[in-house]
Enzyme design. Structure first.
Site, PDB file in Angstrom:
ATOM      1  N   GLY A 247      36.933 -16.328  30.584  1.00  0.00           N
ATOM      2  CA  GLY A 247      35.518 -16.017  30.447  1.00  0.00           C
ATOM      3  C   GLY A 247      35.167 -14.709  29.801  1.00  0.00           C
ATOM      4  O   GLY A 247      33.991 -14.446  29.532  1.00  0.00           O
ATOM      5  N   PRO A 285      42.443 -17.022  29.788  1.00  0.00           N
ATOM      6  CA  PRO A 285      41.517 -16.663  28.708  1.00  0.00           C
ATOM      7  C   PRO A 285      41.517 -17.683  27.576  1.00  0.00           C
ATOM      8  O   PRO A 285      42.561 -18.223  27.217  1.00  0.00           O
ATOM      9  CB  PRO A 285      42.077 -15.319  28.207  1.00  0.00           C
ATOM     10  N   GLY A 286      40.346 -17.938  27.025  1.00  0.00           N
ATOM     11  CA  GLY A 286      40.216 -18.815  25.863  1.00  0.00           C
ATOM     12  C   GLY A 286      39.604 -18.046  24.707  1.00  0.00           C
ATOM     13  O   GLY A 286      40.298 -17.500  23.847  1.00  0.00           O
ATOM     14  N   ARG A 287      38.270 -17.950  24.737  1.00  0.00           N
ATOM     15  CA  ARG A 287      37.518 -17.310  23.650  1.00  0.00           C
ATOM     16  C   ARG A 287      38.073 -15.936  23.264  1.00  0.00           C
ATOM     17  O   ARG A 287      38.189 -15.623  22.081  1.00  0.00           O
ATOM     18  CB  ARG A 287      36.057 -17.146  24.101  1.00  0.00           C
ATOM     19  N   ARG A 323      27.856 -24.072  17.706  1.00  0.00           N
ATOM     20  CA  ARG A 323      27.364 -23.112  18.704  1.00  0.00           C
ATOM     21  C   ARG A 323      25.915 -22.676  18.481  1.00  0.00           C
ATOM     22  O   ARG A 323      25.166 -22.558  19.449  1.00  0.00           O
ATOM     23  CB  ARG A 323      28.298 -21.899  18.812  1.00  0.00           C
ATOM     24  N   TYR A 327      23.839 -23.483  21.724  1.00  0.00           N
ATOM     25  CA  TYR A 327      23.537 -22.358  22.627  1.00  0.00           C
ATOM     26  C   TYR A 327      22.670 -21.290  21.981  1.00  0.00           C
ATOM     27  O   TYR A 327      22.657 -20.149  22.460  1.00  0.00           O
ATOM     28  CB  TYR A 327      24.820 -21.637  23.065  1.00  0.00           C
ATOM     29  N   CYS A 353      20.970 -33.950   8.765  1.00  0.00           N
ATOM     30  CA  CYS A 353      19.583 -34.378   8.927  1.00  0.00           C
ATOM     31  C   CYS A 353      19.082 -34.108  10.344  1.00  0.00           C
ATOM     32  O   CYS A 353      18.849 -35.026  11.135  1.00  0.00           O
ATOM     33  CB  CYS A 353      19.465 -35.849   8.579  1.00  0.00           C
ATOM     34  N   GLU A 354      18.983 -32.833  10.677  1.00  0.00           N
ATOM     35  CA  GLU A 354      18.466 -32.370  11.973  1.00  0.00           C
ATOM     36  C   GLU A 354      17.868 -30.994  11.723  1.00  0.00           C
ATOM     37  O   GLU A 354      18.515 -30.158  11.085  1.00  0.00           O
ATOM     38  CB  GLU A 354      19.599 -32.149  12.993  1.00  0.00           C
ATOM     39  N   TYR A 381      35.612 -22.374  20.044  1.00  0.00           N
ATOM     40  CA  TYR A 381      34.502 -23.302  20.303  1.00  0.00           C
ATOM     41  C   TYR A 381      33.728 -23.649  19.033  1.00  0.00           C
ATOM     42  O   TYR A 381      32.510 -23.831  19.073  1.00  0.00           O
ATOM     43  CB  TYR A 381      33.570 -22.760  21.396  1.00  0.00           C
TER      44      TYR A 381
HETATM   45  C1  LIG Z   1      36.763 -22.890  29.481  1.00  0.00           C
HETATM   46  C2  LIG Z   1      37.597 -22.426  30.599  1.00  0.00           C
HETATM   47  C3  LIG Z   1      38.326 -21.242  30.498  1.00  0.00           C
HETATM   48  C4  LIG Z   1      38.246 -20.328  29.303  1.00  0.00           C
HETATM   49  O1  LIG Z   1      36.996 -19.759  29.148  1.00  0.00           O
HETATM   50  P1  LIG Z   1      36.755 -18.651  28.002  1.00  0.00           P
HETATM   51  O2  LIG Z   1      35.362 -18.246  28.168  1.00  0.00           O
HETATM   52  O3  LIG Z   1      36.987 -19.353  26.691  1.00  0.00           O
HETATM   53  O4  LIG Z   1      37.736 -17.563  28.229  1.00  0.00           O
HETATM   54  C5  LIG Z   1      39.140 -20.883  31.552  1.00  0.00           C
HETATM   55  N1  LIG Z   1      39.235 -21.655  32.667  1.00  0.00           N
HETATM   56  C6  LIG Z   1      38.547 -22.799  32.792  1.00  0.00           C
HETATM   57  C7  LIG Z   1      38.677 -23.591  34.028  1.00  0.00           C
HETATM   58  C8  LIG Z   1      37.708 -23.225  31.772  1.00  0.00           C
HETATM   59  O5  LIG Z   1      37.012 -24.350  31.922  1.00  0.00           O
END
Ligand SMILES: *Cc1c(COP(=O)(O)O)cnc(C)c1O
Length: 424
Positions: A247, A285-287, A323, A327, A353-354, A381
């Site tokens: 997150g 971590p992802g993003r 995105r 959002y 077409c939106e 994302y």
């Molecule tokens: C999406 C997600 C993440 C990663 O979130 P980021 O905001 O991209 O870091 C981690 N854990 C779970 C369970 C998720 O669904």
């Protein structure tokens, strides 16, 4: 010459008038592969990962890349080779990890709607942990495991009821969220889990939301999770690992998220103060590992000046970059070749077409048809949420490292899209 600050993307810079990612001139990639085109920097990914590794240095930690942010095999491979595990949310993601050379034993499986078939496959492969999101799921997982003569390793995702102060669609840890087990149900749920024949409790986890830019909500969630660990252990149930979710936000537009290294040092100080410093830790971590490692290149197709608004129509669209439409997210847009022509304000929009198909509102740019632009902070994302809306093929992806570039996904053809369909 007009060049702009490029927030958060250290490996992206103008050299003279030309925009480079690492040592690759982006205009060359656009010519070679066409547009729209995603380009990712391996150095940027490894440097983002490095901040986590330094933050947790000397601790028992498994960093699990939340691959839904960007599930390209080439990206997964980079993180697998760097020692990461993976946080997955579907059986499809599990197969991607294996195809990219990741280890099943380092997979944790999150998500509120795991199917029996996905559970079975994950149990067969021997994944590290199921992050279970409800009591109903716990029962089904136990049943499936018993039918295979196994016990499923389980962590319960707790909902700490903390406001992450981010966009409502990416807040996941509030009371009314579909995610996790409510704070007051956590201890009873663990008690129920230990009574189930197919369940082996191994940990606890939480994930409060995405694109979080303040440290307060994190540290609050951690405190609340530690309170729960104490309560669960007081009930005689051992918690081997603590997983803090993902997150952490990135800089899209002057955002100032805490630096990973400093945030995790604070978190560790908090754990030490409460006697949990030597536990096995996990993080998802992802993003923050990929978002600022990527850009999307696009060509200006037409300029359409108007009475109220000027439209700059580009060949990337909401199917490539969802995105903004989803959002109201902001992505910086800059030219691949800086120039000193007169600037005007443009609505940067795609061909779909939106009316919701916009990439950027009211952007000051000096552009002409045929110019190439880069949409920044597009590593997370974007491609993972891309669709075929308007029968548009998904864009190719290139990974650069130093002066090398590798096509890690070719452009999707119309034959690819129609494959699997049949006429009456
Ligand atoms: C999406 C997600 C993440 C990663 O979130 P980021 O905001 O991209 O870091 C981690 N854990 C779970 C369970 C998720 O669904």
């Amino acid at each position: 010459m007009m060049t702009q600050d490029l927030p958060g993307q250290p490996d992206l810079a103008y050299r003279g008038h030309e925009l480079f990612l690492e040592d690759v001139r982006l205009r060359d990639l656009a010519k070679q592969h066409g547009t729209p085109l995603f380009v990712y920097s391996k150095a940027a990914m490894l440097s983002a990962l490095g901040a986590y590794q330094r933050g947790f240095a000397g601790r028992k930690v498994q960093i699990c890349y939340a691959m839904k942010a960007n599930p390209a095999l080439g990206v997964i491979q980079v993180f697998a080779q760097a020692g990461c595990g993976f946080d997955i949310v579907s059986g499809g993601e599990m197969d991607r990890v294996l195809a990219a050379g990741g280890q099943a034993g380092k997979i944790i499986f999150s998500g509120v709607g795991k199917t029996r078939a996905e559970m079975k496959r994950a149990l067969n492969l021997g994944i590290a942990c199921f992050n279970v999101e409800s009591e109903a799921e716990l029962e089904v997982l136990s049943e499936v495991a018993v039918s295979m003569g196994l016990r499923a390793p389980v962590s319960i995702r707790v909902n700490p009821n903390v406001d992450p102060k981010t966009h409502p669609y990416i807040s996941t840890g509030l009371k009314d969220s579909k995610f996790g087990v409510a704070h007051e149900r956590v201890v009873p749920t663990y008690q129920r889990a230990t009574g189930l024949p197919g369940i082996r409790v191994v940990g606890i986890d939480c994930h409060i939301g995405s694109q979080i830019t303040q440290e307060g909500p994190y540290l609050d969630a951690v405190e609340r999770m530690l309170d729960l660990v104490e309560a669960i252990e007081a009930a005689g149930i051992a918690i081997a690992h603590i997983d803090f979710g993902g997150g952490l936000g990135i800089n899209y537009q002057g955002d100032t998220p805490p630096a990973a290294e400093q945030l995790w040092q604070k978190l560790l100080a908090l754990l030490d103060a409460r006697g949990f410093g030597q536990r096995q830790l996990m993080i998802e971590p992802g993003r923050s590992l990929v978002g600022n490692a990527g850009v999307c290149l696009t060509e200006v197709l037409y300029l359409k000046p108007g009475v109220q608004k000027n439209f700059c129509i580009v060949d990337a669209a909401m199917n490539d970059l969802p995105r903004p439409a989803m959002y109201q997210a902001y992505h910086q847009i800059v030219p691949l070749q800086a120039n000193d022509q007169a600037e005007s304000n443009w609505e940067v929009v795609g061909p779909i077409c939106e009316s919701g198909d916009w990439i950027g509102h009211d952007r000051t740019l000096a552009v002409q048809a045929g110019d190439l632009l880069a949409v920044l902070s597009a590593g997370a994302y974007c491609m993972s949420m891309a669709s075929n809306y308007n029968s548009r093929g998904r864009a190719p992806e290139v990974l650069v490292h130093g002066d090398q570039s590798h096509l890690i996904r070719r452009r999707e053809s119309i034959a690819d899209q129609m494959q699997g369909e049949s006429l009456l």
